[in-house]
Design a protein around this motif. Structure first.
Motif, PDB file in Angstrom:
ATOM      1  N   CYS A 217      -2.539  -9.790  14.346  1.00 19.72           N
ATOM      2  CA  CYS A 217      -3.670  -9.028  14.547  1.00 19.72           C
ATOM      3  C   CYS A 217      -4.802  -9.580  14.863  1.00 19.72           C
ATOM      4  O   CYS A 217      -5.731  -9.196  15.644  1.00 19.72           O
ATOM      5  CB  CYS A 217      -3.762  -8.024  13.323  1.00 19.72           C
ATOM      6  SG  CYS A 217      -2.481  -6.649  13.200  1.00 19.72           S
TER       7      CYS A 217
ATOM      8  N   MET B 106       4.124 -10.431   6.304  1.00 22.09           N
ATOM      9  CA  MET B 106       2.793  -9.594   6.097  1.00 22.09           C
ATOM     10  C   MET B 106       1.752 -10.522   6.599  1.00 22.09           C
ATOM     11  O   MET B 106       0.838 -10.040   7.249  1.00 22.09           O
ATOM     12  CB  MET B 106       2.561  -9.351   4.730  1.00 22.09           C
ATOM     13  CG  MET B 106       1.456  -8.754   4.428  1.00 22.09           C
ATOM     14  SD  MET B 106       1.280  -7.079   5.115  1.00 22.09           S
ATOM     15  CE  MET B 106      -0.371  -6.550   4.448  1.00 22.09           C
ATOM     16  N   ARG B 107       1.720 -11.941   5.989  1.00 25.66           N
ATOM     17  CA  ARG B 107       0.813 -12.761   6.434  1.00 25.66           C
ATOM     18  C   ARG B 107       0.789 -13.085   8.010  1.00 25.66           C
ATOM     19  O   ARG B 107      -0.368 -13.166   8.879  1.00 25.66           O
ATOM     20  CB  ARG B 107       0.974 -14.112   5.822  1.00 25.66           C
ATOM     21  CG  ARG B 107      -0.416 -15.042   5.860  1.00 25.66           C
ATOM     22  CD  ARG B 107      -0.126 -16.076   4.693  1.00 25.66           C
ATOM     23  NE  ARG B 107      -1.326 -17.021   5.094  1.00 25.66           N
ATOM     24  CZ  ARG B 107      -0.885 -18.128   5.789  1.00 25.66           C
ATOM     25  NH1 ARG B 107       0.118 -18.253   6.199  1.00 25.66           N
ATOM     26  NH2 ARG B 107      -1.979 -19.184   5.937  1.00 25.66           N
ATOM     27  N   LYS B 108       1.965 -13.075   8.546  1.00 24.67           N
ATOM     28  CA  LYS B 108       2.291 -13.546  10.171  1.00 24.67           C
ATOM     29  C   LYS B 108       1.808 -12.286  10.981  1.00 24.67           C
ATOM     30  O   LYS B 108       1.155 -12.589  11.809  1.00 24.67           O
ATOM     31  CB  LYS B 108       3.776 -13.572  10.278  1.00 24.67           C
ATOM     32  CG  LYS B 108       4.275 -15.063  10.144  1.00 24.67           C
ATOM     33  CD  LYS B 108       5.647 -15.160  10.757  1.00 24.67           C
ATOM     34  CE  LYS B 108       6.292 -16.634  10.473  1.00 24.67           C
ATOM     35  NZ  LYS B 108       7.681 -16.441  10.553  1.00 24.67           N
ATOM     36  N   TRP B 109       1.947 -11.169  10.223  1.00 27.58           N
ATOM     37  CA  TRP B 109       1.504  -9.922  10.950  1.00 27.58           C
ATOM     38  C   TRP B 109      -0.095  -9.866  11.097  1.00 27.58           C
ATOM     39  O   TRP B 109      -0.640  -9.642  12.028  1.00 27.58           O
ATOM     40  CB  TRP B 109       1.868  -8.688  10.236  1.00 27.58           C
ATOM     41  CG  TRP B 109       1.588  -7.479  10.819  1.00 27.58           C
ATOM     42  CD1 TRP B 109       1.917  -6.645  11.847  1.00 27.58           C
ATOM     43  CD2 TRP B 109       0.569  -6.465  10.365  1.00 27.58           C
ATOM     44  NE1 TRP B 109       1.527  -5.618  12.162  1.00 27.58           N
ATOM     45  CE2 TRP B 109       0.454  -5.459  11.195  1.00 27.58           C
ATOM     46  CE3 TRP B 109      -0.339  -6.393   9.213  1.00 27.58           C
ATOM     47  CZ2 TRP B 109      -0.195  -4.368  11.237  1.00 27.58           C
ATOM     48  CZ3 TRP B 109      -1.240  -5.672   9.306  1.00 27.58           C
ATOM     49  CH2 TRP B 109      -1.164  -4.532   9.948  1.00 27.58           C
ATOM     50  N   LEU B 110      -0.703 -10.352  10.067  1.00 28.73           N
ATOM     51  CA  LEU B 110      -2.292 -10.346   9.998  1.00 28.73           C
ATOM     52  C   LEU B 110      -2.680 -11.263  11.033  1.00 28.73           C
ATOM     53  O   LEU B 110      -3.597 -11.081  11.564  1.00 28.73           O
ATOM     54  CB  LEU B 110      -2.669 -10.592   8.452  1.00 28.73           C
ATOM     55  CG  LEU B 110      -2.588  -9.469   7.397  1.00 28.73           C
ATOM     56  CD1 LEU B 110      -3.099 -10.052   6.111  1.00 28.73           C
ATOM     57  CD2 LEU B 110      -3.796  -8.542   8.014  1.00 28.73           C
ATOM     58  N   VAL B 111      -2.205 -12.490  10.862  1.00 32.28           N
ATOM     59  CA  VAL B 111      -2.409 -13.487  11.684  1.00 32.28           C
ATOM     60  C   VAL B 111      -2.544 -12.902  13.259  1.00 32.28           C
ATOM     61  O   VAL B 111      -3.343 -13.125  13.979  1.00 32.28           O
ATOM     62  CB  VAL B 111      -1.713 -14.780  11.472  1.00 32.28           C
ATOM     63  CG1 VAL B 111      -1.954 -15.821  12.630  1.00 32.28           C
ATOM     64  CG2 VAL B 111      -2.062 -15.541  10.225  1.00 32.28           C
TER      65      VAL B 111
END
Lengths: 143, 136
Positions: A8, A1-6
């Motif tokens: 984006c 989730m965090r990786k996806w946010l970073v």
């Protein structure tokens, strides 16, 4: 989730950077009175021209003539109804125009347009001077 | 790209660059006195492709290049002795000159631009306008 946010977040920044780096302006001046501003963006190009206006009469003629053309901007497709601040006439060429019309012909059109404006304003000035002289001659005949 | 090593210059080296540009300016004045305008232009264009981010450095370099450009009388002769590696950077300076609006500068820049486009082609124009890394 965090990786996806970073991921984006990075994409957004790259996109903004790309947009800023793609938008640029080129100013080409012939002299103090004649210049051409070319502004680019992702899908369009805006070309603004300032034409030569040597005296007050040419100033008025240029303003009226170019306003006449700008009002009929739909007929030209690539012309803008209102010129950019500080310029006399503006063209807006979008990607749709490039798809429908041939690029080389567009360039030829704009160059021809610039040549014709100068020629037209000189002819208008000459005809105004001739008419003024005729009117004055006729009027003074009665004295 | 240019003769000599390409150095990455930080903003805090601006003073060093300006000193170098002043030194370059003196060299150019002496070359112009010896009636060597092409050599003067080459000296002025050298080092311009280094990463210069400081606006003062760019302005200082522009003044030097402008001096050399305005001293050129024979444009055809200039191109016969100017190496092609200088074409792109020269084109960038021509566009800077064209944006000034000063009549003698614009006249000279337009004259050189015509000959440079004949020599280097439209690719040179595109490269100089599209390059956002090395700007003048």
């Amino acid at each position: 989730m965090r990786k996806w946010l970073v991921g984006c977040f990075l994409c957004c920044w790259l996109w903004i950077f790309l947009i800023c780096s793609l938008a640029m302006q080129v100013l080409i001046c012939r002299n103090e009175a004649e210049k051409c501003l070319i502004e680019t963006s992702i899908n369009s190009l805006r070309i603004s021209l300032k034409v030569k206006q040597a005296d007050e009469l040419e100033n008025i003629l240029a303003k009226k003539f170019l306003r006449f053309l700008s009002m009929r901007a739909e007929a030209f497709q690539v012309l803008r109804r209102k010129p950019v601040q500080g310029y006399d006439i503006s063209f807006l060429i979008t990607n749709y125009h490039c798809e429908e019309l041939q690029k080389q012909k567009l360039i030829d059109f704009i160059v021809q347009f610039m040549e014709d404006i100068d020629k037209e304003i000189s002819e208008l000035k000459m005809s105004v001077s001739t008419r003024g002289r005729l009117v004055a001659t006729e009027f003074l005949k009665q004295f | 790209m240019m003769a000599g090593a390409e150095k990455f210059v930080e903003a805090d080296n601006a003073e060093a660059i300006i000193t170098r540009i002043e030194h370059k300016s003196r060299k150019i004045e002496s070359l112009l006195k010896q009636n060597k305008p092409v050599e003067a232009l080459k000296t002025a264009l050298e080092g311009s492709s280094h990463m210069i981010r400081d606006e003062r450095c760019k302005s200082a370099n522009w003044i030097v290049v402008h001096r050399a450009l305005m001293a050129i009388k024979d444009v055809e002769g200039m191109f016969s002795s100017l190496d092609p590696e200088y074409y792109d950077i020269l084109m960038k300076y021509l566009y800077r000159g064209l944006s000034t609006g000063d009549r003698p500068t614009c006249d000279q820049c337009l004259r050189i631009h015509e000959k440079l486009t004949e020599r280097a082609g439209l690719g040179c124009i595109l490269r100089s306008l599209a390059d956002t890394v090395i700007t003048v």
